[in-house]
Motif scaffolding. Structure first.
Motif, PDB file in Angstrom:
ATOM      1  N   SER A 265       0.923  -1.289   0.024  1.00  0.00           N
ATOM      2  CA  SER A 265      -0.075  -0.082  -0.020  1.00  0.00           C
ATOM      3  C   SER A 265       0.958   1.381  -0.087  1.00  0.00           C
ATOM      4  O   SER A 265       2.108   1.173   0.217  1.00  0.00           O
ATOM      5  CB  SER A 265      -0.930  -0.099   1.463  1.00  0.00           C
ATOM      6  OG  SER A 265      -1.744   1.245   1.306  1.00  0.00           O
ATOM      7  N   ALA A 266       0.214   2.357  -0.496  1.00  0.00           N
ATOM      8  CA  ALA A 266       1.063   3.522  -0.409  1.00  0.00           C
ATOM      9  C   ALA A 266       0.481   4.867  -0.031  1.00  0.00           C
ATOM     10  O   ALA A 266      -0.871   4.910  -0.031  1.00  0.00           O
ATOM     11  CB  ALA A 266       1.608   3.886  -1.807  1.00  0.00           C
ATOM     12  N   GLU A 267       0.887   5.898   0.523  1.00  0.00           N
ATOM     13  CA  GLU A 267       0.491   6.958   1.029  1.00  0.00           C
ATOM     14  C   GLU A 267       1.194   8.185   0.505  1.00  0.00           C
ATOM     15  O   GLU A 267       2.166   8.225   0.081  1.00  0.00           O
ATOM     16  CB  GLU A 267       0.543   7.232   2.463  1.00  0.00           C
ATOM     17  CG  GLU A 267      -0.107   8.392   3.029  1.00  0.00           C
ATOM     18  CD  GLU A 267      -0.080   8.506   4.457  1.00  0.00           C
ATOM     19  OE1 GLU A 267      -0.708   8.124   5.088  1.00  0.00           O
ATOM     20  OE2 GLU A 267       0.802   9.072   5.134  1.00  0.00           O
ATOM     21  N   ILE A 268       0.230   9.021   0.096  1.00  0.00           N
ATOM     22  CA  ILE A 268       0.710  10.319  -0.803  1.00  0.00           C
ATOM     23  C   ILE A 268       0.620  11.657   0.019  1.00  0.00           C
ATOM     24  O   ILE A 268      -0.580  11.727   0.413  1.00  0.00           O
ATOM     25  CB  ILE A 268       0.205  10.364  -2.335  1.00  0.00           C
ATOM     26  CG1 ILE A 268       0.747   9.490  -3.105  1.00  0.00           C
ATOM     27  CG2 ILE A 268       0.739  11.723  -2.758  1.00  0.00           C
ATOM     28  CD1 ILE A 268       0.190   9.690  -4.390  1.00  0.00           C
ATOM     29  N   ASP A 269       1.533  12.501   0.086  1.00  0.00           N
ATOM     30  CA  ASP A 269       1.348  13.533   0.964  1.00  0.00           C
ATOM     31  C   ASP A 269       1.169  14.862   0.046  1.00  0.00           C
ATOM     32  O   ASP A 269       1.934  15.319  -0.720  1.00  0.00           O
ATOM     33  CB  ASP A 269       2.543  13.854   1.908  1.00  0.00           C
ATOM     34  CG  ASP A 269       2.262  15.351   2.841  1.00  0.00           C
ATOM     35  OD1 ASP A 269       1.347  16.134   2.435  1.00  0.00           O
ATOM     36  OD2 ASP A 269       3.268  15.596   3.371  1.00  0.00           O
TER      37      ASP A 269
END
Length: 372
Positions: A265-269
């Motif tokens: 999974s990934a998170e973008i700011d």
């Protein structure tokens, strides 16, 4: 049929080109420009799913299984061949600039695999009865100028008479088998780094409407003709676990591919995203490509984008098709400083940490306001 008549000096002169005084707008011939004319990722996935599996020898290190940037075929213990092709319709009206952008975009796939370009073949389709031959020459000259910067020859190619102008390259490169960087391999705990600013699609839409300012055009050309050469050095870092380039599917689309290929999974700011100057201003004026909406329709189910925090403008940026966009790197936290230094040394002053990788199903979550 293989033809080597792609060099400008070998094209016959047109008798009528000196008679034409009206400037030719290349974009008027194309229904979609640059990487924005790529087939939508969802449609492409359905097309490939229906094809029969082909021969996959053990030497084929990278094929179509994870929708990676290029094929990689191992020759021996020290060398592997990187092979790719990329071509599209005009994103700008200036023929030389169009050739430069298309060539840069094609070579980017070699750099994204960690390779070094070796040679190129030109892919040329032109409406020869509608475009002055001098215009076609300038397109080819643009491509040759970028290949000269990459220190490789255009060793041949193929030409056809087509309805829309099409230009690009078949690009061949070399990489050490141990240094191949795929879009698979991202690990929980990794940081995500993006090498170029976003917003090329907004600029191209503004250009087609005739409202793009000269400084923004200059910024667009500078970004789209900057070779992704940091890929060569990044390939040698063990802490770099995955790499791809952001092109027609937008930042979200190519990150979703990383997540699927790596099973993470990934998170973008959002606040940390590098954006080309004034790009969002043009988006606010309605300069958004149709490819952006097609992109979202294809992979939006794999993205968490809270409506209370993000509107249509933010979503458009995240899905904006990037022609000749930046490298997207997934790397261990301890090499972030070194990765950013490599980008900076090669002139990529907008490179930034934009998020991270975690365990979980293939999903991208966008958050707002965490950047320092």
């Amino acid at each position: 049929m293989h033809r080597k008549k792609t060099r400008p000096s070998e094209l016959p002169a047109a008798e009528s080109e000196s008679e034409s005084t009206e400037p030719v707008r290349l974009t008027q011939f194309s229904h979609g420009g640059g990487c924005g004319c790529k087939i939508a990722p969802g449609v492409l996935e359905q097309m490939l799913a229906r094809t029969a599996p082909g021969l996959a020898p053990k030497q084929l290190l990278v094929g179509i299984e994870t929708s990676d940037d290029a094929a990689v075929y191992q020759i021996n213990s020290e060398q592997a061949l990187v092979a790719t092709t990329d071509f599209f319709m005009p994103i700008v009206d200036d023929p030389f600039d169009f050739g430069c952008i298309a060539a840069t975009n094609a070579l980017s796939d070699v750099y994204a695999m960690g390779g070094v370009p070796l040679l190129a073949l030109a892919v040329v389709g032109m409406p020869v009865n509608k475009l002055p031959l001098q215009t076609i020459k300038r397109i080819l000259e643009g491509g040759e100028s970028i290949c000269a910067k990459a220190r490789i020859p255009i060793a041949g190619g193929h030409t056809i008479d087509s309805v829309e102008p099409i230009y690009g390259l078949v690009a061949i490169g070399l990489v050490h088998p141990d240094n191949v960087k795929r879009n698979a391999g991202a690990r929980p705990g990794d940081k995500l780094i993006l090498g170029k600013g976003l917003g090329v699609g907004f600029f191209s839409a503004a250009l087609k409407k005739g409202i793009l300012s000269a400084p923004c055009y200059t910024s667009m050309i500078a970004s789209t003709t900057q070779l992704n050469t940091p890929g060569r050095a990044l390939a040698c870092l063990a802490g770099v676990h995955a790499m791809t380039d952001v092109t027609g599917f937008g930042l979200l689309g190519h990150l979703v591919e990383i997540c699927k290929a790596s099973r993470v999974s990934a998170e973008i700011d959002f606040a940390a995203l590098p954006v080309l100057p004034n790009a969002l201003d043009y988006a606010a004026k309605g300069c958004i490509t149709g490819a952006s909406e097609r992109n979202w329709a294809s992979y939006g189910e794999h993205v968490t984008l809270p409506k209370k925090q993000f509107g249509d403008l933010e979503r458009a940026l995240l899905t904006d098709p990037q022609t000749s966009g930046g490298l997207l790197v997934s790397c261990a936290p301890e090499v972030v400083t070194e990765v950013l230094a490599i980008f900076l040394q090669e002139g990529f002053d907008r490179a930034a940490v934009i998020g991270g990788i975690s365990e979980g199903k293939p999903q991208v979550t966008v958050v707002k306001g965490k950047a320092e």
